[in-house]
Design a protein around this motif. Sequence first.
Motif, PDB file in Angstrom:
ATOM      1  N   VAL A   1       3.152  -1.432   3.946  1.00  0.00           N
ATOM      2  CA  VAL A   1       3.047  -0.106   3.354  1.00  0.00           C
ATOM      3  C   VAL A   1       4.422   0.422   2.964  1.00  0.00           C
ATOM      4  O   VAL A   1       5.443   0.065   3.553  1.00  0.00           O
ATOM      5  CB  VAL A   1       2.377   0.897   4.324  1.00  0.00           C
TER       6      VAL A   1
ATOM      7  N   PHE B   1      -0.074  -0.861  10.575  1.00  0.00           N
ATOM      8  CA  PHE B   1       0.566  -1.217   9.317  1.00  0.00           C
ATOM      9  C   PHE B   1       1.963  -1.803   9.564  1.00  0.00           C
ATOM     10  O   PHE B   1       2.514  -1.685  10.655  1.00  0.00           O
ATOM     11  CB  PHE B   1       0.681   0.006   8.405  1.00  0.00           C
TER      12      PHE B   1
ATOM     13  N   ALA C   1       3.209   2.739  -4.452  1.00  0.00           N
ATOM     14  CA  ALA C   1       2.579   1.430  -4.629  1.00  0.00           C
ATOM     15  C   ALA C   1       3.297   0.583  -5.679  1.00  0.00           C
ATOM     16  O   ALA C   1       3.203  -0.648  -5.659  1.00  0.00           O
ATOM     17  CB  ALA C   1       1.111   1.605  -5.020  1.00  0.00           C
TER      18      ALA C   1
ATOM     19  N   LEU D   1      -3.978   6.762   0.222  1.00  0.00           N
ATOM     20  CA  LEU D   1      -3.478   5.392   0.202  1.00  0.00           C
ATOM     21  C   LEU D   1      -3.934   4.727  -1.085  1.00  0.00           C
ATOM     22  O   LEU D   1      -5.097   4.905  -1.515  1.00  0.00           O
ATOM     23  CB  LEU D   1      -3.995   4.587   1.393  1.00  0.00           C
TER      24      LEU D   1
ATOM     25  N   ARG E   1      -7.527   2.359   7.524  1.00  0.00           N
ATOM     26  CA  ARG E   1      -7.252   0.912   7.546  1.00  0.00           C
ATOM     27  C   ARG E   1      -8.502   0.123   7.903  1.00  0.00           C
ATOM     28  O   ARG E   1      -8.764  -0.951   7.352  1.00  0.00           O
ATOM     29  CB  ARG E   1      -6.126   0.603   8.531  1.00  0.00           C
TER      30      ARG E   1
ATOM     31  N   GLN F   1      -3.372   0.932  -3.498  1.00  0.00           N
ATOM     32  CA  GLN F   1      -2.809  -0.417  -3.603  1.00  0.00           C
ATOM     33  C   GLN F   1      -3.082  -0.990  -4.984  1.00  0.00           C
ATOM     34  O   GLN F   1      -4.196  -0.885  -5.513  1.00  0.00           O
ATOM     35  CB  GLN F   1      -3.408  -1.332  -2.536  1.00  0.00           C
TER      36      GLN F   1
ATOM     37  N   ARG G   1      -1.096  -5.598   5.221  1.00  0.00           N
ATOM     38  CA  ARG G   1      -0.791  -4.406   6.011  1.00  0.00           C
ATOM     39  C   ARG G   1       0.541  -3.766   5.636  1.00  0.00           C
ATOM     40  O   ARG G   1       0.949  -2.789   6.240  1.00  0.00           O
ATOM     41  CB  ARG G   1      -0.780  -4.773   7.501  1.00  0.00           C
TER      42      ARG G   1
ATOM     43  N   ILE H   1       0.858  -1.183   0.000  1.00  0.00           N
ATOM     44  CA  ILE H   1       0.000   0.000   0.000  1.00  0.00           C
ATOM     45  C   ILE H   1       0.894   1.233   0.000  1.00  0.00           C
ATOM     46  O   ILE H   1       1.736   1.402   0.881  1.00  0.00           O
ATOM     47  CB  ILE H   1      -0.907   0.021   1.249  1.00  0.00           C
TER      48      ILE H   1
ATOM     49  N   ALA I   1       3.298   4.542  11.602  1.00  0.00           N
ATOM     50  CA  ALA I   1       2.646   3.550  10.744  1.00  0.00           C
ATOM     51  C   ALA I   1       2.388   2.253  11.502  1.00  0.00           C
ATOM     52  O   ALA I   1       1.332   1.626  11.364  1.00  0.00           O
ATOM     53  CB  ALA I   1       3.497   3.289   9.502  1.00  0.00           C
TER      54      ALA I   1
ATOM     55  N   VAL J   1       1.487   4.938   0.809  1.00  0.00           N
ATOM     56  CA  VAL J   1       0.895   5.888   1.759  1.00  0.00           C
ATOM     57  C   VAL J   1       1.551   7.256   1.571  1.00  0.00           C
ATOM     58  O   VAL J   1       2.736   7.437   1.862  1.00  0.00           O
ATOM     59  CB  VAL J   1       1.089   5.417   3.218  1.00  0.00           C
TER      60      VAL J   1
END
Length: 357
Positions: free
Chosen positions: A75, A164, A350, A24, A65, A26, A73, A13, A159, A15
């Motif tokens: 990131v 995350f 990403a 965010l 989230r 993905q 999870r 993901i 995070a 961020v």
Amino acid sequence: MIGFWRFGRAGPIGVDIGSSAVKLLQLSADRQQVLESVCWELPRGEDGLPIRTEETILETLRRVRQARNFRGREVVLALGPEELFIQNLRLPESKPDNKKESFEKLVLSEAASRLPFEAADAEIRFLQTEPVRQADTVRLEVIVLACRRAVIEQKVSMAERAGFVPVALEPQPIALLRCYSNQYRRQSDQQRRSMYVNIGANSTMVLITRGNDLMFIKSIPWGGRSLDEAVAQHLKMSLPEASALRRHHGDRRADQRDPEVTLAIQEAVRPLWDRLANELSMCTRYFCITFRGEPLSSLVLGGGEACRELADWLAGQLNLPCELADPFRSFQTRSSPGRHTQWDVATGLALHETSKH
């Protein structure tokens, strides 16, 4: 701090914690589809400005989230302009013996003398561009990127507290380069010299590249907030009112905008557009003098403050073709919230790849 993961059905993901919102995004594991994306505005105070404390950002990340369908999870986080020290250095070529090691020591030593903080407390990275001729000698142009370790540790901790698993941190310019390289990857793009401009809420990041090679970086302390302040002063209204007016007006189709409001906003922001054009012109001049050869072929405008009107105006001022960025051009995706241009940093994050176990 840095880890690696095995790709399954989804990538990490990305961020992007900006000045006014958290974004965010993905992608699928094959980098062909946008699986999920969300832009979550930070709460605003009585002065109309975003409340950007660690706790408000932490709470925003937790809500995102829990509310959205991100897979896993892991990131990748960005280090923004306010967290980075960016400096161009011009250094002599190294001697043949232990060339790589001696050059790295030279860069780090020179960078340490320029940092606004102790080098021992920082993470320092550098990018070597192309040799440049200075008088009768050839020197190497290097871009130094540095960040305090305390800033990195704080971002990783935040995070983790939000639930995350941070697997990488990247300077914003590197994420932008990856995003744009993914958009412009035809063979004919590889030798093009292009300028990429990301206009955010508080700052503007300028990149100049040759294909996928980064040649120049500059951060300009100018962004959407400056435009809001100009509109507020020109129209004698509060900052929150000016921000709302500019945002709602800009998101409407051209045929649905009030001509009087359009004219008033243009009169307010035109001096700032002039300032941006002047800054970009100086970047172009520096680049062309330093790296002689083919001139810039295009300007790509991204970030949350990018718009068609500004792109057309810059094209005329700089005599350079200018287009709006579209980070989703290469992906299968459903409609994502807000302007597509605002997703360039999150998309670049990403797209980050690491070695597989």
